[in-house]
Write a protein that holds these residues in place. Structure first.
Motif, PDB file in Angstrom:
ATOM      1  N   MET A   5       0.863  -1.179   0.000  1.00 42.16           N
ATOM      2  CA  MET A   5       0.000   0.000   0.000  1.00 42.16           C
ATOM      3  C   MET A   5       0.895   1.224   0.000  1.00 42.16           C
ATOM      4  SD  MET A   5      -2.994  -0.771   2.771  1.00 42.16           S
ATOM      5  CE  MET A   5      -4.330  -1.878   2.358  1.00 42.16           C
ATOM      6  N   TYR A   7       0.763   5.653   0.449  1.00 44.21           N
ATOM      7  CA  TYR A   7      -0.017   6.816   0.881  1.00 44.21           C
ATOM      8  C   TYR A   7       0.953   7.930   1.257  1.00 44.21           C
ATOM      9  CZ  TYR A   7      -3.245   9.578   3.821  1.00 44.21           C
ATOM     10  OH  TYR A   7      -4.005  10.581   4.379  1.00 44.21           O
ATOM     11  N   ASN A  40      -9.806  -6.604   7.760  1.00 42.89           N
ATOM     12  CA  ASN A  40     -10.132  -6.679   6.332  1.00 42.89           C
ATOM     13  C   ASN A  40      -9.374  -5.580   5.590  1.00 42.89           C
ATOM     14  OD1 ASN A  40     -11.875  -4.206   6.126  1.00 42.89           O
ATOM     15  ND2 ASN A  40     -13.096  -5.360   7.626  1.00 42.89           N
ATOM     16  N   VAL A  41      -9.381  -5.663   4.273  1.00 46.43           N
ATOM     17  CA  VAL A  41      -8.582  -4.754   3.452  1.00 46.43           C
ATOM     18  C   VAL A  41      -9.043  -3.305   3.586  1.00 46.43           C
ATOM     19  CG1 VAL A  41      -7.892  -4.180   1.080  1.00 46.43           C
ATOM     20  CG2 VAL A  41      -7.966  -6.567   1.824  1.00 46.43           C
ATOM     21  N   GLU A  42     -10.335  -3.075   3.568  1.00 47.11           N
ATOM     22  CA  GLU A  42     -10.838  -1.699   3.684  1.00 47.11           C
ATOM     23  C   GLU A  42     -10.395  -1.059   4.995  1.00 47.11           C
ATOM     24  OE1 GLU A  42     -15.113   0.558   4.036  1.00 47.11           O
ATOM     25  OE2 GLU A  42     -14.985  -1.145   2.663  1.00 47.11           O
ATOM     26  N   ASP A  43     -10.548  -1.791   6.098  1.00 50.68           N
ATOM     27  CA  ASP A  43     -10.123  -1.262   7.398  1.00 50.68           C
ATOM     28  C   ASP A  43      -8.599  -1.143   7.472  1.00 50.68           C
ATOM     29  OD1 ASP A  43     -12.760  -1.118   8.151  1.00 50.68           O
ATOM     30  OD2 ASP A  43     -12.703  -2.914   9.429  1.00 50.68           O
ATOM     31  N   ARG A  45      -6.589  -0.388   4.950  1.00 52.77           N
ATOM     32  CA  ARG A  45      -6.241   0.835   4.219  1.00 52.77           C
ATOM     33  C   ARG A  45      -6.478   2.054   5.109  1.00 52.77           C
ATOM     34  NH1 ARG A  45      -8.744  -0.181  -0.073  1.00 52.77           N
ATOM     35  NH2 ARG A  45      -6.958  -0.950  -1.214  1.00 52.77           N
ATOM     36  N   THR A  46      -7.609   2.077   5.797  1.00 49.29           N
ATOM     37  CA  THR A  46      -7.904   3.180   6.714  1.00 49.29           C
ATOM     38  C   THR A  46      -6.862   3.241   7.828  1.00 49.29           C
ATOM     39  OG1 THR A  46     -10.273   3.046   6.253  1.00 49.29           O
ATOM     40  CG2 THR A  46      -9.629   4.113   8.307  1.00 49.29           C
ATOM     41  N   HIS A  49      -3.573   4.692   6.469  1.00 50.42           N
ATOM     42  CA  HIS A  49      -3.669   6.146   6.312  1.00 50.42           C
ATOM     43  C   HIS A  49      -3.597   6.839   7.675  1.00 50.42           C
ATOM     44  CE1 HIS A  49      -5.684   6.045   2.069  1.00 50.42           C
ATOM     45  NE2 HIS A  49      -4.635   5.254   2.153  1.00 50.42           N
TER      46      HIS A  49
END
Length: 110
Positions: A5, A7, A40-43, A45-46, A49
């Motif tokens: 990832m 950012y 999970n992937v969404e969490d 990524r958050t 960040h």
């Protein structure tokens, strides 16, 4: 499968811990240890960040310059023969040695 990832110029390699059933990562290329995890992937990524933002905010609050992953400057030594062949290859391709080396390293690094 991409296990990285990115950012704000920072990157992290993502791994899975089967025992704990979580995804986790750590900012790569800096000495400060900044990690994060999620289910999970969404969490994830958050969380990544938030980890980068928190790192930058913490550095600002304590007056520390945040470490940057890479400056873009590479200094290394090669044998005179490798130097000669690389300079010749660069010249024949119509590029400076720096431009040629960047292209070669970029291709090799994928």
């Amino acid at each position: 499968m991409n296990n990285m990832m990115t950012y704000k110029g920072y990157s992290a390699r993502i791994e899975y811990d089967d025992e704990d059933g979580i995804l986790f990562g750590q900012i790569a290329g800096i000495r400060d240890g900044v990690g994060f995890h999620a289910d999970n992937v969404e969490d994830l990524r958050t969380a990544f960040h938030e980890a980068v933002d928190d790192y930058l905010e913490t550095c600002a609050r304590i007056g520390k310059e945040p470490q940057k992953p890479y400056s873009g400057k590479m200094m290394f030594r090669v044998s005179p023969e490798v130097h000669r062949r690389a300079a010749l290859a660069a010249e024949l391709s119509g590029k400076s040695l720096n431009q040629w080396a960047e292209d070669v390293i970029d291709r090799a690094a994928g």
